[in-house]
Design a protein around this motif. Structure first.
Motif, PDB file in Angstrom:
ATOM      1  N   ALA A 186       0.868  -1.085  -0.017  1.00 63.20           N
ATOM      2  CA  ALA A 186       0.039   0.050   0.025  1.00 63.20           C
ATOM      3  C   ALA A 186       0.935   1.099   0.173  1.00 63.20           C
ATOM      4  CB  ALA A 186      -0.965  -0.192   1.325  1.00 63.20           C
ATOM      5  N   GLY A 187       1.790   1.165   0.755  1.00 66.24           N
ATOM      6  CA  GLY A 187       2.968   2.239   0.699  1.00 66.24           C
ATOM      7  C   GLY A 187       2.598   3.379   1.913  1.00 66.24           C
ATOM      8  N   GLY A 188       1.486   3.267   2.580  1.00 62.22           N
ATOM      9  CA  GLY A 188       1.302   4.038   3.499  1.00 62.22           C
ATOM     10  C   GLY A 188       1.796   3.590   4.769  1.00 62.22           C
ATOM     11  N   PRO A 189       1.521   4.450   5.839  1.00 62.30           N
ATOM     12  CA  PRO A 189       1.875   3.948   7.272  1.00 62.30           C
ATOM     13  C   PRO A 189       1.690   2.625   7.670  1.00 62.30           C
ATOM     14  CG  PRO A 189       1.455   6.285   7.184  1.00 62.30           C
ATOM     15  CD  PRO A 189       1.021   5.555   6.115  1.00 62.30           C
ATOM     16  N   VAL A 190       2.332   1.985   8.362  1.00 63.92           N
ATOM     17  CA  VAL A 190       2.031   0.620   8.860  1.00 63.92           C
ATOM     18  C   VAL A 190       1.810   0.686  10.539  1.00 63.92           C
ATOM     19  CG1 VAL A 190       2.678  -1.919   9.277  1.00 63.92           C
ATOM     20  CG2 VAL A 190       2.965  -0.492   6.990  1.00 63.92           C
ATOM     21  N   ALA A 191       0.820  -0.040  10.923  1.00 62.68           N
ATOM     22  CA  ALA A 191       0.498   0.125  12.283  1.00 62.68           C
ATOM     23  C   ALA A 191       1.181  -1.208  13.017  1.00 62.68           C
ATOM     24  CB  ALA A 191      -1.286  -0.151  12.649  1.00 62.68           C
ATOM     25  N   VAL A 192       1.722  -0.911  14.116  1.00 70.72           N
ATOM     26  CA  VAL A 192       2.599  -1.974  14.864  1.00 70.72           C
ATOM     27  C   VAL A 192       1.641  -3.072  15.372  1.00 70.72           C
ATOM     28  CG1 VAL A 192       3.901  -2.395  17.002  1.00 70.72           C
ATOM     29  CG2 VAL A 192       4.297  -0.289  15.906  1.00 70.72           C
ATOM     30  N   ALA A 193       0.377  -2.608  15.667  1.00 67.04           N
ATOM     31  CA  ALA A 193      -0.901  -3.512  15.787  1.00 67.04           C
ATOM     32  C   ALA A 193      -1.105  -4.443  14.956  1.00 67.04           C
ATOM     33  CB  ALA A 193      -1.946  -2.734  16.329  1.00 67.04           C
ATOM     34  N   GLU A 194      -0.699  -4.321  13.617  1.00 66.74           N
ATOM     35  CA  GLU A 194      -0.935  -5.277  12.446  1.00 66.74           C
ATOM     36  C   GLU A 194       0.107  -6.152  12.136  1.00 66.74           C
ATOM     37  OE1 GLU A 194      -3.074  -3.616   8.845  1.00 66.74           O
ATOM     38  OE2 GLU A 194      -2.168  -1.726   9.545  1.00 66.74           O
ATOM     39  N   LEU A 195       1.261  -6.056  13.209  1.00 67.13           N
ATOM     40  CA  LEU A 195       2.406  -7.117  13.056  1.00 67.13           C
ATOM     41  C   LEU A 195       2.244  -7.885  14.199  1.00 67.13           C
ATOM     42  CD1 LEU A 195       4.884  -4.283  11.836  1.00 67.13           C
ATOM     43  CD2 LEU A 195       3.757  -6.074  10.282  1.00 67.13           C
ATOM     44  N   ARG A 196       1.159  -8.239  14.711  1.00 64.94           N
ATOM     45  CA  ARG A 196       1.444  -9.416  16.060  1.00 64.94           C
ATOM     46  C   ARG A 196       1.649 -10.597  15.260  1.00 64.94           C
ATOM     47  NH1 ARG A 196      -1.941  -9.561  20.583  1.00 64.94           N
ATOM     48  NH2 ARG A 196      -2.942  -7.692  20.198  1.00 64.94           N
ATOM     49  N   SER A 197       1.520 -11.056  14.413  1.00 67.59           N
ATOM     50  CA  SER A 197       1.857 -12.503  14.124  1.00 67.59           C
ATOM     51  C   SER A 197       3.225 -12.588  13.337  1.00 67.59           C
ATOM     52  CB  SER A 197       0.704 -13.045  13.016  1.00 67.59           C
ATOM     53  OG  SER A 197       0.763 -12.219  11.977  1.00 67.59           O
ATOM     54  N   ALA A 198       4.033 -11.086  13.222  1.00 65.07           N
ATOM     55  CA  ALA A 198       5.171 -11.275  12.387  1.00 65.07           C
ATOM     56  C   ALA A 198       6.298 -11.890  13.129  1.00 65.07           C
ATOM     57  CB  ALA A 198       5.340  -9.814  11.980  1.00 65.07           C
ATOM     58  N   VAL A 199       7.321 -12.417  13.066  1.00 70.81           N
ATOM     59  CA  VAL A 199       8.672 -12.406  13.411  1.00 70.81           C
ATOM     60  C   VAL A 199       9.181 -11.237  13.430  1.00 70.81           C
ATOM     61  CG1 VAL A 199      10.711 -13.762  13.414  1.00 70.81           C
ATOM     62  CG2 VAL A 199       8.622 -14.937  12.652  1.00 70.81           C
ATOM     63  N   TRP A 200      10.241 -10.855  14.532  1.00 66.69           N
ATOM     64  CA  TRP A 200      10.624  -9.516  14.639  1.00 66.69           C
ATOM     65  C   TRP A 200      12.307  -9.791  14.679  1.00 66.69           C
ATOM     66  CZ3 TRP A 200       8.781  -4.424  14.644  1.00 66.69           C
ATOM     67  CH2 TRP A 200       7.505  -4.321  14.887  1.00 66.69           C
ATOM     68  N   THR A 201      13.249  -8.987  14.389  1.00 64.25           N
ATOM     69  CA  THR A 201      14.627  -8.825  14.709  1.00 64.25           C
ATOM     70  C   THR A 201      14.805  -7.580  15.134  1.00 64.25           C
ATOM     71  OG1 THR A 201      17.027  -8.898  13.628  1.00 64.25           O
ATOM     72  CG2 THR A 201      15.038  -7.861  12.171  1.00 64.25           C
ATOM     73  N   ALA A 202      15.868  -7.616  16.168  1.00 64.08           N
ATOM     74  CA  ALA A 202      16.204  -6.551  17.120  1.00 64.08           C
ATOM     75  C   ALA A 202      17.708  -6.637  17.521  1.00 64.08           C
ATOM     76  CB  ALA A 202      15.229  -6.216  18.368  1.00 64.08           C
ATOM     77  N   SER A 203      18.195  -5.653  18.187  1.00 66.19           N
ATOM     78  CA  SER A 203      19.541  -6.024  19.032  1.00 66.19           C
ATOM     79  C   SER A 203      19.299  -6.863  19.941  1.00 66.19           C
ATOM     80  CB  SER A 203      20.065  -4.455  19.482  1.00 66.19           C
ATOM     81  OG  SER A 203      20.313  -3.589  18.213  1.00 66.19           O
ATOM     82  N   ALA A 204      20.455  -7.006  20.523  1.00 64.76           N
ATOM     83  CA  ALA A 204      20.531  -7.947  21.647  1.00 64.76           C
ATOM     84  C   ALA A 204      20.013  -7.656  22.955  1.00 64.76           C
ATOM     85  CB  ALA A 204      22.121  -8.174  22.028  1.00 64.76           C
ATOM     86  N   GLU A 205      19.410  -8.541  23.597  1.00 63.39           N
ATOM     87  CA  GLU A 205      18.838  -8.334  24.901  1.00 63.39           C
ATOM     88  C   GLU A 205      19.709  -7.136  25.858  1.00 63.39           C
ATOM     89  OE1 GLU A 205      16.120 -10.648  28.198  1.00 63.39           O
ATOM     90  OE2 GLU A 205      17.109 -11.648  26.729  1.00 63.39           O
ATOM     91  N   GLY A 206      19.191  -6.464  26.656  1.00 57.41           N
ATOM     92  CA  GLY A 206      19.902  -5.663  27.362  1.00 57.41           C
ATOM     93  C   GLY A 206      20.417  -4.158  26.707  1.00 57.41           C
ATOM     94  N   THR A 207      20.151  -4.057  25.385  1.00 55.53           N
ATOM     95  CA  THR A 207      20.327  -2.765  24.604  1.00 55.53           C
ATOM     96  C   THR A 207      19.247  -1.891  24.623  1.00 55.53           C
ATOM     97  OG1 THR A 207      19.892  -3.830  22.561  1.00 55.53           O
ATOM     98  CG2 THR A 207      22.027  -3.929  23.304  1.00 55.53           C
ATOM     99  N   GLY A 208      19.430  -0.802  24.338  1.00 53.39           N
ATOM    100  CA  GLY A 208      18.153   0.304  24.160  1.00 53.39           C
ATOM    101  C   GLY A 208      17.178  -0.234  22.863  1.00 53.39           C
ATOM    102  N   HIS A 209      17.722  -0.600  22.025  1.00 52.14           N
ATOM    103  CA  HIS A 209      16.942  -1.007  20.921  1.00 52.14           C
ATOM    104  C   HIS A 209      16.152  -2.129  21.015  1.00 52.14           C
ATOM    105  CE1 HIS A 209      16.164  -2.812  16.952  1.00 52.14           C
ATOM    106  NE2 HIS A 209      16.135  -1.502  16.391  1.00 52.14           N
ATOM    107  N   HIS A 210      16.765  -3.174  21.675  1.00 46.79           N
ATOM    108  CA  HIS A 210      15.864  -4.377  22.232  1.00 46.79           C
ATOM    109  C   HIS A 210      14.790  -3.786  23.035  1.00 46.79           C
ATOM    110  CE1 HIS A 210      14.820  -7.877  24.410  1.00 46.79           C
ATOM    111  NE2 HIS A 210      15.281  -8.660  23.414  1.00 46.79           N
ATOM    112  N   ALA A 211      14.905  -3.053  24.046  1.00 43.98           N
ATOM    113  CA  ALA A 211      13.942  -2.591  24.831  1.00 43.98           C
ATOM    114  C   ALA A 211      12.870  -1.840  24.226  1.00 43.98           C
ATOM    115  CB  ALA A 211      14.603  -1.686  26.008  1.00 43.98           C
ATOM    116  N   MET A 212      13.284  -1.018  23.272  1.00 44.60           N
ATOM    117  CA  MET A 212      12.533  -0.127  22.672  1.00 44.60           C
ATOM    118  C   MET A 212      11.391  -0.905  21.646  1.00 44.60           C
ATOM    119  SD  MET A 212      11.892   0.896  19.192  1.00 44.60           S
ATOM    120  CE  MET A 212      13.415   0.583  18.508  1.00 44.60           C
ATOM    121  N   VAL A 213      11.874  -1.958  21.083  1.00 45.13           N
ATOM    122  CA  VAL A 213      11.065  -2.939  20.105  1.00 45.13           C
ATOM    123  C   VAL A 213      10.030  -3.791  20.982  1.00 45.13           C
ATOM    124  CG1 VAL A 213      11.132  -4.849  18.745  1.00 45.13           C
ATOM    125  CG2 VAL A 213      12.869  -3.134  18.346  1.00 45.13           C
ATOM    126  N   VAL A 214      10.549  -4.153  22.188  1.00 43.47           N
ATOM    127  CA  VAL A 214       9.481  -5.029  22.924  1.00 43.47           C
ATOM    128  C   VAL A 214       8.538  -4.052  23.631  1.00 43.47           C
ATOM    129  CG1 VAL A 214       9.449  -6.267  24.933  1.00 43.47           C
ATOM    130  CG2 VAL A 214      11.277  -6.807  23.531  1.00 43.47           C
TER     131      VAL A 214
END
Length: 303
Positions: A186-214
Motif C-alpha cells: 500500500a505504501g502508507g504507514p503501517v500500524a505496529v498492531a498489524e504486525l502481531r503475527s510477525a517475526v521480529w529482529t532487533a539488537s541483543a537483549e539488554g540494549t536500548g534498541h531491544h527494549a524499544m522494540v519490545v
C-alpha cells in the motif's frame, strides 16, 4: 608523607567500578597478576588494607572507598591539567578513543576519522564499536574519551553524574518490511498492531534498541513480539528482513538510500524517535577531543 601514584589510583578506581581483578585486567590490558601486584604496592604505600575478598571478586574496605573518592578528584584534576597544557601550546596532538553503536560508528565516527587524518595528523584516533551500556564504565574511568549512544522515546537513558550528554541527532524510527510482505504494497504507514503475527529482529537483549522494540509492541500493539533474531549490527538485521524472515523497527541513519528488497514505512500510531547522544566526561576536553567532536558533528545529517 604518602606519595600517591596516579596509575595505581586508576587501578583502584577500576576495581571500585568493575569488582574483579580479571575484569580490571581485561579493561586495562594487563595480566591479573600485574593488577594484583600494583594494588598490593598501593596498600603498602598508604599503610592500610584497601581490599577484602568477596566471593570471586573483591570489595573495597572503608579506607579503600575513601581513597577511591579522592582518586576520582585527583584523576580528574590530572586530566584537566593535561587539557590546559595542550590548549596552552596551541598544538593539537594526543589520542582520542571513541566508541559507538554500529550505525553511529559507520556513518559518523569513521568519516570523522578521515577528516582528522586530513586536518590533524598529530592526533591518534582509535575507534571501537560499543553499545552505550557496555562503555559507560570505561568512559567514567578514562579508558574511552567519547561514546555515541542512542535513546528512544519511552526509553530514556539514565544520566550518571560526572558525564556530559549532548544530543547530536533526532530521527524517526521506521518499520522495515520485506518487499513481498502483505503490508508493504500500500505504501502508507503501517500500524505496529498489524504486525502481531510477525517475526521480529532487533539488537541483543539488554540494549536500548531491544527494549524499544519490545516496549513498542507491548504499548502500541498489546502483544509480546516473536523476537527470534538478535544482532547489534544493523546490516545483519537488514539482511534478515531482506531474506523475508522478519520485520524490524530501525532508525533512518541505519537504512540504505535505495533498496528494493525492503519496504520502509512510517509507524502509523505515533511518531517514534531515536536520539543519538555524544557522551563525554564532564571535565574540560583536550583540544584533540574538541577537534574530533567538531568533526563528528559535521557528519550529522542536516548540520
Amino acid at each position: 608523607m604518602v606519595v600517591l601514584d596516579l596509575r595505581r589510583l586508576r587501578f583502584l578506581r577500576e576495581v571500585e567500578e568493575r569488582g574483579t581483578l580479571a575484569a580490571v585486567a581485561t579493561a586495562l590490558g594487563y595480566s591479573p597478576s600485574t593488577v594484583s601486584q600494583q594494588l598490593s604496592i598501593l596498600e603498602k604505600e598508604v599503610g592500610t588494607a584497601l581490599f577484602a575478598r568477596a566471593g570471586r571478586g573483591v570489595r573495597l574496605t572503608d579506607a579503600g572507598r575513601l581513597l577511591a573518592q579522592h582518586a576520582r578528584v585527583l584523576l580528574a584534576a590530572a586530566e584537566s591539567a593535561e587539557a590546559d597544557l595542550a590548549a596552552l601550546s596551541g598544538d593539537i596532538r594526543g589520542t582520542v578513543r571513541a566508541g559507538g553503536l554500529q550505525s553511529a560508528a559507520r556513518k559518523l565516527l569513521v568519516p570523522a576519522l578521515a577528516r582528522m587524518s586530513a586536518d590533524h595528523a598529530g592526533v591518534r584516533v582509535e575507534i571501537f564499536e560499543y553499545e552505550l551500556e557496555q562503555s559507560l564504565p570505561s568512559l567514567r574511568l578514562g579508558a574511552v574519551d567519547l561514546v555515541i549512544g542512542d535513546e528512544y522515546d519511552g526509553q530514556p537513558r539514565p544520566r550518571p553524574a560526572g558525564l556530559r550528554f549532548t544530543v547530536l541527532l533526532e530521527e524517526p524510527m521506521k518499520i522495515v518490511l520485506p518487499a513481498a510482505h502483505p503490508l508493504a504494497g500500500a505504501g502508507g504507514p503501517v500500524a505496529v498492531a498489524e504486525l502481531r503475527s510477525a517475526v521480529w529482529t532487533a539488537s541483543a537483549e539488554g540494549t536500548g534498541h531491544h527494549a524499544m522494540v519490545v516496549g513498542t509492541c507491548r504499548s502500541l500493539g498489546g502483544y509480546e513480539p516473536d523476537l527470534r533474531h538478535r544482532s547489534n549490527d544493523a546490516d545483519v538485521q537488514l539482511e534478515i528482513v531482506r531474506a523475508g524472515a522478519a520485520v524490524a523497527l530501525m532508525p533512518v541513519l541505519a537504512l540504505p538510500a535505495d533498496d528494493r528488497a525492503v519496504a520502509v514505512r512510517d509507524v502509523a500510531e505515533v511518531t517514534l524517535r531515536r536520539r543519538l547522544v555524544a557522551v563525554t566526561r564532564d571535565t574540560p576536553p583536550a583540544p584533540a577531543l574538541t577537534a574530533f567532536l567538531a568533526a563528528v558533528t559535521d557528519q550529522v545529517p542536516g548540520t
